[in-house]
Scaffold this motif. Structure first.
Motif, PDB file in Angstrom:
ATOM      1  N   LYS A   1       5.563  -5.444   5.790  1.00 57.98           N
ATOM      2  CA  LYS A   1       4.783  -5.446   4.547  1.00 57.98           C
ATOM      3  C   LYS A   1       3.360  -4.935   4.796  1.00 57.98           C
ATOM      4  CE  LYS A   1       3.644  -8.470   0.652  1.00 57.98           C
ATOM      5  NZ  LYS A   1       3.708  -9.861   0.125  1.00 57.98           N
ATOM      6  N   LEU A   2       2.765  -5.357   5.906  1.00 62.91           N
ATOM      7  CA  LEU A   2       1.404  -4.949   6.233  1.00 62.91           C
ATOM      8  C   LEU A   2       1.339  -3.452   6.547  1.00 62.91           C
ATOM      9  CD1 LEU A   2      -1.508  -5.908   6.624  1.00 62.91           C
ATOM     10  CD2 LEU A   2      -0.943  -6.472   8.998  1.00 62.91           C
TER      11      LEU A   2
ATOM     12  N   GLN B   1       3.320  -1.134   5.433  1.00 59.10           N
ATOM     13  CA  GLN B   1       3.497  -0.410   4.170  1.00 59.10           C
ATOM     14  C   GLN B   1       2.221  -0.455   3.336  1.00 59.10           C
ATOM     15  OE1 GLN B   1       6.944  -2.590   2.856  1.00 59.10           O
ATOM     16  NE2 GLN B   1       8.371  -1.040   3.607  1.00 59.10           N
ATOM     17  N   LYS B   2       1.536  -1.599   3.374  1.00 57.03           N
ATOM     18  CA  LYS B   2       0.320  -1.771   2.579  1.00 57.03           C
ATOM     19  C   LYS B   2      -0.776  -0.791   3.003  1.00 57.03           C
ATOM     20  CE  LYS B   2      -3.128  -5.246   1.256  1.00 57.03           C
ATOM     21  NZ  LYS B   2      -3.593  -6.636   1.444  1.00 57.03           N
ATOM     22  N   ILE B   3      -0.945  -0.612   4.322  1.00 57.41           N
ATOM     23  CA  ILE B   3      -2.028   0.260   4.802  1.00 57.41           C
ATOM     24  C   ILE B   3      -1.573   1.704   5.011  1.00 57.41           C
ATOM     25  CG2 ILE B   3      -3.212  -1.686   5.894  1.00 57.41           C
ATOM     26  CD1 ILE B   3      -2.277  -0.606   8.616  1.00 57.41           C
TER      27      ILE B   3
ATOM     28  N   GLU C   1       5.683   1.616  10.508  1.00 56.01           N
ATOM     29  CA  GLU C   1       6.687   1.208   9.513  1.00 56.01           C
ATOM     30  C   GLU C   1       8.075   1.633   9.979  1.00 56.01           C
ATOM     31  OE1 GLU C   1       7.926   1.913   4.824  1.00 56.01           O
ATOM     32  OE2 GLU C   1       6.084   2.811   5.607  1.00 56.01           O
TER      33      GLU C   1
END
Length: 721
Positions: free
Chosen positions: A187-188, A190-192, A198
């Motif tokens: 998730k992290l 993908q967020k950045i 990823e």
């Protein structure tokens, strides 16, 4: 910032373009404080490109950039530079040099208590330990790092640390840890927008799903990892995704798809060259098992020996053991019992080092079968029971079923029918469970076949979107460059306007003033030729002044294009007639217009537009015929429509577009005065008003200009007024 963002998304060409722009700008501004950071980033880009493409020249280019960054060490932490050198060595598989460089970076970071670089250095050291097959040590380091991640850490560093922790867990077979920590890391990332990590995390996460028998989830994660890797050109993880997708298909007994995925990998040099020998050994082993199962025995045995050779070269005990028990199974199938048992003795040593859960259940089932064939029943029972216990632990249903069958056969041969019947029952139950599991997996395979078609459609759509985005991005860059040129041109116009209003008009005024003084002084004694010369000078000055004034008006046009207000067109037309009174009277012109409404637009522009067109209609008259000018206005629900009709000299068809160009004149100055700016200004006004201007004309009969432009949106506060 643009370059960093593009690099995170692994858009290398964009990242490099912005990096070069940053270098140019820094050199122009002589801002040496950022040189080190920029060259560090450029080196990182080249190193990543080199890693993806396995291009050593790119990696050496990265080293040169890091050396340049080192020259500006006052703006870059030396520990960061050593860290980046280590990454180059690691990508070149020079693990000793990488290990040394990472430890220097760590020591420097610890002296200055720089936690981010401490974490990055420890993560890099853990990665080297994995590369050297020191998995336990790699996990210990990665576990220490996790403690610090509870603090406020840069998300990019946190993703890097968590990815390495998951990789170490994978190598140590700690799948429950992967299931626990992978979702947050994914998730992290993908967020950045960290697409490389990823892809890596998706791959590790998929393996943990596969180990639990959740093949659908595993497949989905692997397809996503493969898509990302292909998009950014990350050949290593495209290859790993293909290997793992093949394993999923193999587990679902879809040998055809499994074979196709591995065959694609083996026949694509850039993918095959991107994986390390450890992974290549696994690839050869998997390919051997698949080819043997689809009746390509010779090819299967050839690749088993290749896998075994790589295992021995790199001391990969697990790979050696797996290759040897597959060879042992082949010996058993082909009746070479002595060779099978001889190989079993060698393989047994490896399995003692490996422990349970590393294929030992299949190995022990092989030994049980070999001893049964040789009628060593007690030994056969001992190994068959071991195989059952281990198969139950690792959920290897196929080997459990096989082991129960061997036990039933052994007890039948010993005439112990009670135990034989008991194990036959267990074999029957295990077979039923196995076939149920196979049916479940077949359903999953069908789902995957359907979904992969949908994914292929999505991928095609995504590719087309990406192409569109590339075109949009290219267009945006072109637009930005064009805007920059426009801004520069506007600045030039400002300078030109200044020159016109001061530098050019001033000497012109001097010529006019002094020529008048000379005329007054010498007029009494001047002959006719002298008077003509003075007239030429004064006429030239007047025309030049008119031209410069026209240019000034043309240059100023548009500076107040947003000054919109309510205009009474009836009053405006009367003002225009008053302004042109002298010209109208001299030419005996008749100017008429219909009833004009009120409109919301730019007063100055509409006034200039109508005045210029009426003035032209009066000026370009036929000899001996008084001008007649008719102005009409109409409106639609969303447009203003004007027409200005005259009975003048007309305009030849081939000249009707040219007249709108600045300084364009169709007649000599002695025939019709003017500067050639008026109609150019009219078109410019109409363009600002987002409209169109065109004409119809017949030479010797007259011209009609037609103007249309959209009605302006009236602000709510003005509407309310």
């Amino acid at each position: 910032a643009y370059a960093e963002n593009a690099y995170t998304k692994r858009q290398f060409s964009e990242a490099m373009k912005y990096t070069h722009k940053a270098i140019e700008l820094s050199e122009k501004l002589e801002n040496k404080t950022v040189f080190g950071q920029i060259y560090l980033l450029k080196g990182k880009i080249l190193n990543s490109q080199g890693k993806y493409a396995q291009d050593n020249d790119l990696m050496e280019g990265a080293v040169s950039c890091f050396e340049q960054a080192e020259q500006h060490s006052y703006s870059v932490n030396p520990a960061e530079i050593y860290l980046q050198y280590g990454h180059v060595y690691f990508n070149q598989k020079n693990y000793d040099a990488a290990y040394k460089s990472y430890h220097i970076a760590l020591a420097n970071a610890e002296k200055t208590e720089n936690l981010p670089i401490i974490l990055k250095s420890m993560t890099a050291i853990s990665r080297v330990e994995v590369a050297l097959k020191k998995f336990k040590s790699a996990l210990e380091i990665a576990e220490k790092i996790q403690f610090f991640l509870e603090e406020e850490i840069n998300p990019a560093i946190e993703v890097e640390c968590r990815e390495q922790f998951l990789m170490a867990c994978l190598r140590m077979g700690k799948f429950s840890e992967i299931s626990k920590y992978a979702p947050k890391a994914l998730k992290l990332a993908q967020k950045i927008g960290d697409v490389e990590n990823e892809a890596k995390i998706l791959n590790v996460f998929a393996i943990s799903f596969a180990k639990k028998g959740e093949y659908k989830a595993a497949f989905d994660h692997l397809v996503q990892s493969k898509l990302i890797s292909e998009t950014i050109g990350f050949h290593e993880y495209t290859a790993k995704s293909l290997i793992n997708i093949s394993n999923i298909y193999s587990a679902l007994s879809n040998q055809k798809e499994s074979y196709q995925n591995l065959n694609k990998l083996l026949s694509t040099p850039e993918l095959l060259n991107a994986i390390d020998d450890y992974t290549k050994g696994i690839l050869y082993y998997n390919y051997a098992c698949i080819t043997y199962s689809i009746n390509r025995e010779k090819e299967g045995i050839e690749y088993l020996f290749k896998a075994q050779k790589l295992g021995k070269a790199y001391n990969n005990v697990r790979l050696i053991a797996r290759a040897q028990y597959e060879l042992m199974r082949i010996h058993l199938e082909q009746g070479r019992i002595d060779e099978a048992l001889k190989l079993a003795q060698i393989t047994e040593k490896f399995h003692k080092d490996l422990g349970e859960g590393q294929g030992s259940e299949s190995h022990h089932a092989n030994i049980a079968e070999a001893n049964f064939i040789q009628k060593n029943y007690d030994k056969a029972i001992q190994y068959a029971l071991k195989a059952v216990t281990q198969a139950n632990k690792v959920q290897n249903h196929k080997t459990r079923k096989r082991s129960y069958k061997i036990l039933a056969q052994i007890y039948k041969a010993k005439n112990d029918f009670a135990n034989a019947y008991n194990y036959l029952e267990l074999y029957s139950e295990a077979s039923e469970f196995f076939f149920k599991e196979m049916r479940r997996r077949s359903m999953i395979d069908l789902e995957m076949k359907y979904e992969i078609k949908e994914k292929e459609k999505e991928i095609e759509l995504l590719k087309s979107k990406m192409e569109y985005q590339k075109l949009e991005l290219k267009h945006a860059h072109q637009l930005a460059e064009r805007n920059q040129k426009i801004a520069e041109a506007q600045e030039d116009i400002k300078q030109f306007t200044y020159a016109v209003s001061h530098d050019l008009k001033e000497p012109l005024r001097m010529i006019g003033s002094f020529s008048k003084l000379l005329f007054r002084k010498y007029a009494p004694n001047a002959d006719e030729a002298d008077l003509d010369y003075f007239n030429y000078i004064s006429g030239g000055v007047a025309r030049m002044t008119a031209l410069l004034n026209g240019l000034l008006e043309y240059g100023r046009l548009g500076k107040h294009q947003n000054n919109e207000e309510w205009i009474n067109l009836q009053e405006m037309m009367e003002e225009i007639l008053i302004t042109l009174f002298v010209k109208i009277k001299e030419s005996e012109a008749q100017v008429t217009f219909n009833t004009m409404p009120t409109m919301f637009s730019n007063r100055m522009m509409v006034f200039q537009l109508l005045q210029n067109l009426v003035a032209n209609a009066v000026k370009f008259k036929r000899k001996g015929i008084a001008p007649e000018v008719i102005i009409e206005y109409k409106e639609t629900s969303n447009e203003h429509l004007f027409s200005i009709k005259d009975n003048g000299i007309g305009i030849p068809e081939e000249q009707q577009e040219r007249i709108f160009k600045i300084f364009a004149r169709l007649h000599r100055k002695d025939e019709y005065e003017g500067t050639g700016v008026g109609l150019a200004m009219c078109r410019k006004i109409v363009t600002y008003l987002k409209g169109e201007i065109h004409l119809t004309s017949t030479v010797g009969e007259g011209t009609t200009f037609f103007i249309q432009f959209p009605k302006a949106e009236i602000p709510e506060e003005i509407m309310n007024d």
